[in-house]
Write an enzyme that holds these catalytic residues in place. Structure first.
Site, mmCIF file in Angstrom:
data_model
loop_
_atom_site.group_PDB
_atom_site.id
_atom_site.type_symbol
_atom_site.label_atom_id
_atom_site.label_comp_id
_atom_site.label_asym_id
_atom_site.label_seq_id
_atom_site.Cartn_x
_atom_site.Cartn_y
_atom_site.Cartn_z
ATOM 1 N N ARG A 17 -50.511 37.223 3.539
ATOM 2 C CA ARG A 17 -51.048 37.659 4.842
ATOM 3 C C ARG A 17 -51.822 36.553 5.547
ATOM 4 O O ARG A 17 -52.826 36.809 6.212
ATOM 5 C CB ARG A 17 -51.940 38.903 4.682
ATOM 6 C CG ARG A 17 -51.183 40.173 4.343
ATOM 7 C CD ARG A 17 -50.501 40.742 5.581
ATOM 8 N NE ARG A 17 -49.739 41.940 5.280
ATOM 9 C CZ ARG A 17 -50.179 43.175 5.472
ATOM 10 N NH1 ARG A 17 -51.366 43.392 5.934
ATOM 11 N NH2 ARG A 17 -49.406 44.196 5.186
ATOM 12 N N ASP A 70 -42.067 42.079 8.275
ATOM 13 C CA ASP A 70 -42.679 43.121 7.450
ATOM 14 C C ASP A 70 -41.652 43.687 6.484
ATOM 15 O O ASP A 70 -40.453 43.655 6.762
ATOM 16 C CB ASP A 70 -43.243 44.248 8.314
ATOM 17 C CG ASP A 70 -44.263 45.072 7.532
ATOM 18 O OD1 ASP A 70 -45.425 44.657 7.475
ATOM 19 O OD2 ASP A 70 -43.865 46.088 6.936
ATOM 20 N N ARG A 72 -50.208 38.955 19.673
ATOM 21 C CA ARG A 72 -49.781 40.333 19.466
ATOM 22 C C ARG A 72 -50.023 41.148 20.732
ATOM 23 O O ARG A 72 -49.205 41.972 21.121
ATOM 24 C CB ARG A 72 -50.507 40.972 18.279
ATOM 25 C CG ARG A 72 -49.859 42.293 17.896
ATOM 26 C CD ARG A 72 -50.616 43.021 16.838
ATOM 27 N NE ARG A 72 -51.950 43.376 17.288
ATOM 28 C CZ ARG A 72 -52.744 44.216 16.653
ATOM 29 N NH1 ARG A 72 -52.356 44.753 15.535
ATOM 30 N NH2 ARG A 72 -53.940 44.487 17.124
ATOM 31 N N ARG A 74 -54.397 39.455 11.563
ATOM 32 C CA ARG A 74 -55.491 39.849 12.460
ATOM 33 C C ARG A 74 -56.781 39.054 12.311
ATOM 34 O O ARG A 74 -57.620 39.084 13.200
ATOM 35 C CB ARG A 74 -55.801 41.334 12.269
ATOM 36 C CG ARG A 74 -54.802 42.228 12.953
ATOM 37 C CD ARG A 74 -54.901 43.643 12.452
ATOM 38 N NE ARG A 74 -54.543 43.688 11.038
ATOM 39 C CZ ARG A 74 -54.451 44.800 10.322
ATOM 40 N NH1 ARG A 74 -54.738 45.955 10.870
ATOM 41 N NH2 ARG A 74 -54.092 44.751 9.055
ATOM 42 N N TYR A 105 -42.613 54.056 0.884
ATOM 43 C CA TYR A 105 -42.835 54.249 2.324
ATOM 44 C C TYR A 105 -41.766 55.168 2.922
ATOM 45 O O TYR A 105 -42.056 55.999 3.785
ATOM 46 C CB TYR A 105 -42.867 52.900 3.053
ATOM 47 C CG TYR A 105 -44.121 52.113 2.731
ATOM 48 C CD1 TYR A 105 -45.311 52.367 3.410
ATOM 49 C CD2 TYR A 105 -44.134 51.146 1.734
ATOM 50 C CE1 TYR A 105 -46.475 51.667 3.106
ATOM 51 C CE2 TYR A 105 -45.289 50.444 1.415
ATOM 52 C CZ TYR A 105 -46.455 50.711 2.105
ATOM 53 O OH TYR A 105 -47.598 50.022 1.791
HETATM 54 O O1 CP3 Z 1 -48.647 36.415 6.707
HETATM 55 C C1 CP3 Z 1 -47.859 37.072 6.017
HETATM 56 O O2 CP3 Z 1 -48.119 37.433 4.839
HETATM 57 C C2 CP3 Z 1 -46.482 37.389 6.566
HETATM 58 C C3 CP3 Z 1 -46.256 38.647 7.124
HETATM 59 C C4 CP3 Z 1 -46.345 39.961 6.332
HETATM 60 C C5 CP3 Z 1 -46.804 41.147 6.935
HETATM 61 N N1 CP3 Z 1 -46.603 42.181 6.054
HETATM 62 C C6 CP3 Z 1 -47.343 41.251 8.296
HETATM 63 C C7 CP3 Z 1 -48.112 42.432 8.679
HETATM 64 C C8 CP3 Z 1 -45.950 40.271 5.025
HETATM 65 C C9 CP3 Z 1 -45.453 39.359 3.912
HETATM 66 C C10 CP3 Z 1 -46.118 41.688 4.865
HETATM 67 C C11 CP3 Z 1 -45.774 42.429 3.652
HETATM 68 C C12 CP3 Z 1 -46.075 43.858 3.563
HETATM 69 N N2 CP3 Z 1 -46.027 44.798 4.554
HETATM 70 C C13 CP3 Z 1 -46.391 44.511 2.346
HETATM 71 C C14 CP3 Z 1 -46.426 43.861 0.984
HETATM 72 C C15 CP3 Z 1 -47.663 43.089 0.759
HETATM 73 C C16 CP3 Z 1 -48.885 43.934 0.592
HETATM 74 O O3 CP3 Z 1 -49.790 43.770 1.438
HETATM 75 O O4 CP3 Z 1 -48.940 44.702 -0.361
HETATM 76 C C17 CP3 Z 1 -46.601 45.877 2.645
HETATM 77 C C18 CP3 Z 1 -46.978 46.968 1.665
HETATM 78 C C19 CP3 Z 1 -46.367 46.053 4.043
HETATM 79 C C20 CP3 Z 1 -46.389 47.326 4.821
HETATM 80 C C21 CP3 Z 1 -47.394 47.326 5.895
HETATM 81 N N3 CP3 Z 1 -47.354 46.490 6.985
HETATM 82 C C22 CP3 Z 1 -48.521 48.163 6.021
HETATM 83 C C23 CP3 Z 1 -48.939 49.214 5.024
HETATM 84 C C24 CP3 Z 1 -49.167 47.801 7.194
HETATM 85 C C25 CP3 Z 1 -50.377 48.465 7.800
HETATM 86 C C26 CP3 Z 1 -51.630 48.026 7.157
HETATM 87 C C27 CP3 Z 1 -52.172 46.813 7.866
HETATM 88 O O5 CP3 Z 1 -52.513 45.834 7.199
HETATM 89 O O6 CP3 Z 1 -52.271 46.897 9.111
HETATM 90 C C28 CP3 Z 1 -48.446 46.727 7.773
HETATM 91 C C29 CP3 Z 1 -48.776 46.022 9.022
HETATM 92 C C30 CP3 Z 1 -48.753 44.538 9.031
HETATM 93 N N4 CP3 Z 1 -47.835 43.744 8.403
HETATM 94 C C31 CP3 Z 1 -49.655 43.720 9.751
HETATM 95 C C32 CP3 Z 1 -49.261 42.398 9.533
HETATM 96 C C33 CP3 Z 1 -49.870 41.145 10.118
HETATM 97 C C34 CP3 Z 1 -50.782 44.204 10.630
HETATM 98 C C35 CP3 Z 1 -50.199 44.627 11.918
HETATM 99 C C36 CP3 Z 1 -51.114 44.390 13.071
HETATM 100 O O7 CP3 Z 1 -51.041 43.285 13.663
HETATM 101 O O8 CP3 Z 1 -51.858 45.314 13.380
#
Ligand code: CP3
Length: 336
Positions: free
Chosen positions: A23, A73, A36, A27, A144
């Site tokens: 990540r 994602d 974004r 944000r 999910y």
């Molecule tokens: O920088 C990076 O790591 C690359 C991008 C990336 C994102 N999600 C962007 C993202 C990666 C590799 C992921 C993987 C991901 N997504 C996982 C596996 C890793 C982990 O954290 O366990 C999972 C379970 C998800 C599913 C997911 N995506 C959820 C549950 C959420 C909501 C929770 C949250 O953090 O907001 C997301 C959203 C998400 N994916 C965001 C980002 C940057 C936030 C979105 C925003 O900008 O509001």
């Protein structure tokens, strides 16, 4: 220029560990929040190759990590297979009903913009930086799809596989097939390595772990290796505990990502002979910063630095992380 992160995945120790952070684009970075906003929402950002490529490169430009992870994602796969997905502000992902059939034919069309992002990032990346593609592992993605969003106990998903294991196997096998194609396309577009995120592996009893974590990850690694023998694969079965050993022995990834709870000396002894170890600083130390963060990082490097090792966190950077703390950690790692 050599790619240090790829060298580590190929089994070479190095004086200074290569590093990236799960990540690392997100944000906590003001420049991410600005893009974004401009894009409209998170999914609009994921499906816009120009902007997604920019976001992928933001942390590289600012901090110079050894690896850039594609901005996308894990929930792109359910969407590609025909399930509706939206991200509600402050609520996380919201998925529609589980589809009766999976749309394999339509999947490649839906994820085409993500593949275009890989091409664009590759073109803009410094030579020494490794480009990491990724996907969710079938168990984590299935949670999910079945729950319709995030969950604490995976009660619906477990009820599903205990009551109707054949139907659940159909779902896991479908995700497995789609994931192999999706990661192959990322590799063909320029990903130097790929990571499989099995974020909720730690929720399963040993026999269920065998069926729904080990077996699908094993199939994906075997299929990708047959098609792309030169491309390393990192697996991150978060929360596996003592089962990390069996996972690594059976799945045989090139890299094994360890979560915050795994003792680094145990990983060095048991996992490092089998794979390059990646991990595992508590992401909350980055919120605090200072000595606590650097001491924790130093301890991890001390235990794992003698063998093939990639420094990372035990899970993703949290949104309240001050970017200056990330900068301080990167400086520390570069000076080791
Ligand atoms: O920088 C990076 O790591 C690359 C991008 C990336 C994102 N999600 C962007 C993202 C990666 C590799 C992921 C993987 C991901 N997504 C996982 C596996 C890793 C982990 O954290 O366990 C999972 C379970 C998800 C599913 C997911 N995506 C959820 C549950 C959420 C909501 C929770 C949250 O953090 O907001 C997301 C959203 C998400 N994916 C965001 C980002 C940057 C936030 C979105 C925003 O900008 O509001």
């Amino acid at each position: 220029m050599t790619k240090h992160l790829l060298d580590a995945l190929r089994g070479h120790p190095s004086a200074r560990p290569p590093f990236w952070f799960m990540r690392q684009a997100g944000r906590y970075l003001p420049e991410y929040r600005a893009l974004r906003q401009e894009a409209g929402g998170f999914l609009d950002l994921c499906f816009n190759p120009d902007r997604a490529a920019k976001v992928t490169l933001q942390p590289i430009r600012r901090f110079g990590m050894s690896g850039a992870i594609l901005f996308s994602d894990i929930l792109i796969i359910p969407m590609a297979l025909g399930q509706s997905l939206r991200f509600a502000e402050g609520e996380g992902p919201v998925l529609g009903d589980l589809p009766e059939t999976l749309d394999f034919a339509g999947a490649a069309t839906l994820y085409a913009p993500v593949i275009e992002t890989v091409r664009k990032v590759k073109a803009g990346l410094p030579d020494e930086t490794t480009l990491l593609g990724f996907a969710g592992s079938p168990w984590t993605v299935a949670t999910y799809m079945v729950e319709g969003g995030s969950s604490r106990d995976f009660a619906r998903t477990k009820a599903f596989f205990y009551r109707d294991p054949d139907r659940f196997r159909w779902l896991i096998e479908g995700i497995t097939t789609a994931t192999i194609e999706y990661l192959s396309a990322q590799i063909e577009a320029g990903a130097d390595a790929v990571q499989l995120f099995d974020s909720w592996a730690g929720a399963l009893a040993p026999l269920d772990y065998e069926r729904w974590v080990i077996e699908p990850n094993r199939q994906i690694v075997a299929a990708l290796r047959a098609r792309h023998p030169a491309t390393p694969i990192i697996a991150f079965p978060k929360g596996s505990g003592i089962l990390y050993k069996r996972f690594t022995e059976i799945v045989r990834p090139d890299g094994i990502g360890i979560d915050t709870q795994v003792p680094p000396h145990w990983a060095a002894e048991v996992l490092q002979p089998l794979a390059c170890v990646q991990g595992n600083l508590d992401p909350l130390t980055l919120v605090a910063g200072g000595q606590a963060m650097l001491e924790a990082a130093e301890q991890i490097c001390g235990h794992l630095g003698q063998g093939p090792f990639i420094f990372n966190l035990g899970h993703g950077i949290v949104p309240q992380t001050p970017p200056e703390h990330v900068a301080a950690l990167c400086d520390f790692l570069r000076k080791l």
